[in-house]
Motif scaffolding. Structure first.
Motif, mmCIF file in Angstrom:
data_model
loop_
_atom_site.group_PDB
_atom_site.id
_atom_site.type_symbol
_atom_site.label_atom_id
_atom_site.label_comp_id
_atom_site.label_asym_id
_atom_site.label_seq_id
_atom_site.Cartn_x
_atom_site.Cartn_y
_atom_site.Cartn_z
ATOM 1 N N CYS A 142 0.821 -1.204 0.000
ATOM 2 C CA CYS A 142 0.000 0.000 0.000
ATOM 3 C C CYS A 142 0.864 1.266 0.000
ATOM 4 C CB CYS A 142 -0.982 0.017 1.166
ATOM 5 S SG CYS A 142 -0.237 0.015 2.812
ATOM 6 N N VAL A 143 2.023 1.218 0.629
ATOM 7 C CA VAL A 143 2.923 2.376 0.633
ATOM 8 C C VAL A 143 3.551 2.534 -0.747
ATOM 9 C CG1 VAL A 143 5.074 3.309 1.585
ATOM 10 C CG2 VAL A 143 3.341 2.342 3.106
ATOM 11 N N GLN A 144 3.934 1.420 -1.358
ATOM 12 C CA GLN A 144 4.470 1.495 -2.715
ATOM 13 C C GLN A 144 3.424 2.088 -3.659
ATOM 14 O OE1 GLN A 144 5.999 -2.461 -3.610
ATOM 15 N NE2 GLN A 144 6.886 -2.557 -1.558
ATOM 16 N N ASP A 145 2.181 1.652 -3.508
ATOM 17 C CA ASP A 145 1.079 2.183 -4.315
ATOM 18 C C ASP A 145 0.913 3.686 -4.063
ATOM 19 O OD1 ASP A 145 -1.610 1.558 -5.887
ATOM 20 O OD2 ASP A 145 -2.156 2.803 -4.158
ATOM 21 N N PHE A 146 0.936 4.078 -2.800
ATOM 22 C CA PHE A 146 0.784 5.487 -2.449
ATOM 23 C C PHE A 146 1.911 6.329 -3.058
ATOM 24 C CE2 PHE A 146 1.962 9.040 0.321
ATOM 25 C CZ PHE A 146 0.793 9.786 0.261
ATOM 26 N N MET A 147 3.148 5.876 -2.901
ATOM 27 C CA MET A 147 4.300 6.633 -3.395
ATOM 28 C C MET A 147 4.287 6.757 -4.921
ATOM 29 S SD MET A 147 6.115 7.496 -0.745
ATOM 30 C CE MET A 147 7.658 7.194 0.037
ATOM 31 N N HIS A 148 3.964 5.657 -5.609
ATOM 32 C CA HIS A 148 4.063 5.660 -7.069
ATOM 33 C C HIS A 148 2.849 6.262 -7.759
ATOM 34 C CE1 HIS A 148 7.767 3.567 -6.719
ATOM 35 N NE2 HIS A 148 7.239 2.442 -6.290
ATOM 36 N N ASN A 149 1.693 6.211 -7.120
ATOM 37 C CA ASN A 149 0.476 6.675 -7.787
ATOM 38 C C ASN A 149 -0.103 7.947 -7.163
ATOM 39 O OD1 ASN A 149 0.417 4.475 -9.656
ATOM 40 N ND2 ASN A 149 -0.270 3.181 -8.001
ATOM 41 N N ILE A 150 -0.441 7.879 -5.903
ATOM 42 C CA ILE A 150 -1.162 8.981 -5.256
ATOM 43 C C ILE A 150 -0.260 10.188 -5.025
ATOM 44 C CG2 ILE A 150 -2.487 9.644 -3.217
ATOM 45 C CD1 ILE A 150 -3.288 6.587 -3.057
ATOM 46 N N LEU A 151 0.920 9.967 -4.459
ATOM 47 C CA LEU A 151 1.823 11.075 -4.158
ATOM 48 C C LEU A 151 2.247 11.807 -5.429
ATOM 49 C CD1 LEU A 151 3.308 12.577 -1.907
ATOM 50 C CD2 LEU A 151 5.203 10.969 -2.189
ATOM 51 N N THR A 152 2.548 11.068 -6.476
ATOM 52 C CA THR A 152 2.956 11.723 -7.722
ATOM 53 C C THR A 152 1.822 12.567 -8.305
ATOM 54 O OG1 THR A 152 2.434 9.715 -8.961
ATOM 55 C CG2 THR A 152 4.726 10.016 -8.321
ATOM 56 N N GLU A 153 0.579 12.091 -8.163
ATOM 57 C CA GLU A 153 -0.574 12.879 -8.625
ATOM 58 C C GLU A 153 -0.758 14.143 -7.776
ATOM 59 O OE1 GLU A 153 -2.594 12.578 -11.370
ATOM 60 O OE2 GLU A 153 -1.092 11.081 -11.907
#
Length: 189
Positions: free
Chosen positions: A154-165
């Protein structure tokens, strides 16, 4: 996006983040105890009924103050349980209402969801050009803590998708925030 909210709205938002993160973990093969995750997320800020919702900059002004708030909340929660619940239920409610951030996958998800909520709060203040340097510190400290859980899907998902957006959104101190973010992401822990 910018968000202005009450403590209750923040609690709901943290639960939604925890649910999403639990879903990401489960989708990636991690077994999730949904009852535990929901109980932890539901009761996470329960002790604040005794102290009120202390504003984030106050709560995190010093580690000593933060520790003191936690100790007061824990003591008052135990006293409340012992005064208001039949003795047969004390053990169950002490378990339910204790701090949910622990080493279990559900506790780790709650820890990350709480920091993501804090990151969003500080990001919103920065977007509104709040001059308090504390919000940059909150953003930075939240992101550092989130990255410490990078073993979680979930952190990898957050860093790669949500944070970049998030960083693509238009706002003034964008360069400084992007530099802080990239520095933390690229730093080895």
């Amino acid at each position: 996006s910018t968000r202005k909210e009450s403590s209750a709205a923040s609690d709901v938002y943290k639960r939604q983040i925890a649910q999403y993160f639990g879903t990401v973990e489960e989708h990636n093969g991690t077994a999730i105890d949904w009852k535990s995750l929901y109980e932890k997320a539901l009761n996470h800020d329960y002790p604040e009924i005794f102290t009120g919702d202390i504003k984030t900059p106050v709560k995190y002004a010093s580690s000593e103050l933060n520790t003191l708030f936690r100790e007061v909340e824990e003591t008052m929660t135990v006293k409340f349980i012992e005064a208001e619940f039949p003795e047969d239920y004390h053990k169950e409610y002490k378990r339910r209402l204790k701090e949910g951030k622990d080493d279990s996958i559900e506790g780790q998800i709650l820890s990350v969801a709480d920091k993501v909520d804090l990151l969003y709060e500080s990001f919103g203040e920065i977007q509104k050009r709040n001059p308090e340097k504390l919000f940059f510190e909150m953003y930075e400290n939240s992101l550092i803590t989130i990255k410490q859980y990078s073993h979680l899907s979930c952190v990898q998902d957050f860093m790669h998708n949500i944070l970049t957006e998030m960083l693509k959104e238009p706002f003034i101190p964008k360069t400084e925030l992007r530099d802080i973010t990239e520095s933390i992401i690229n730093k080895e822990l």
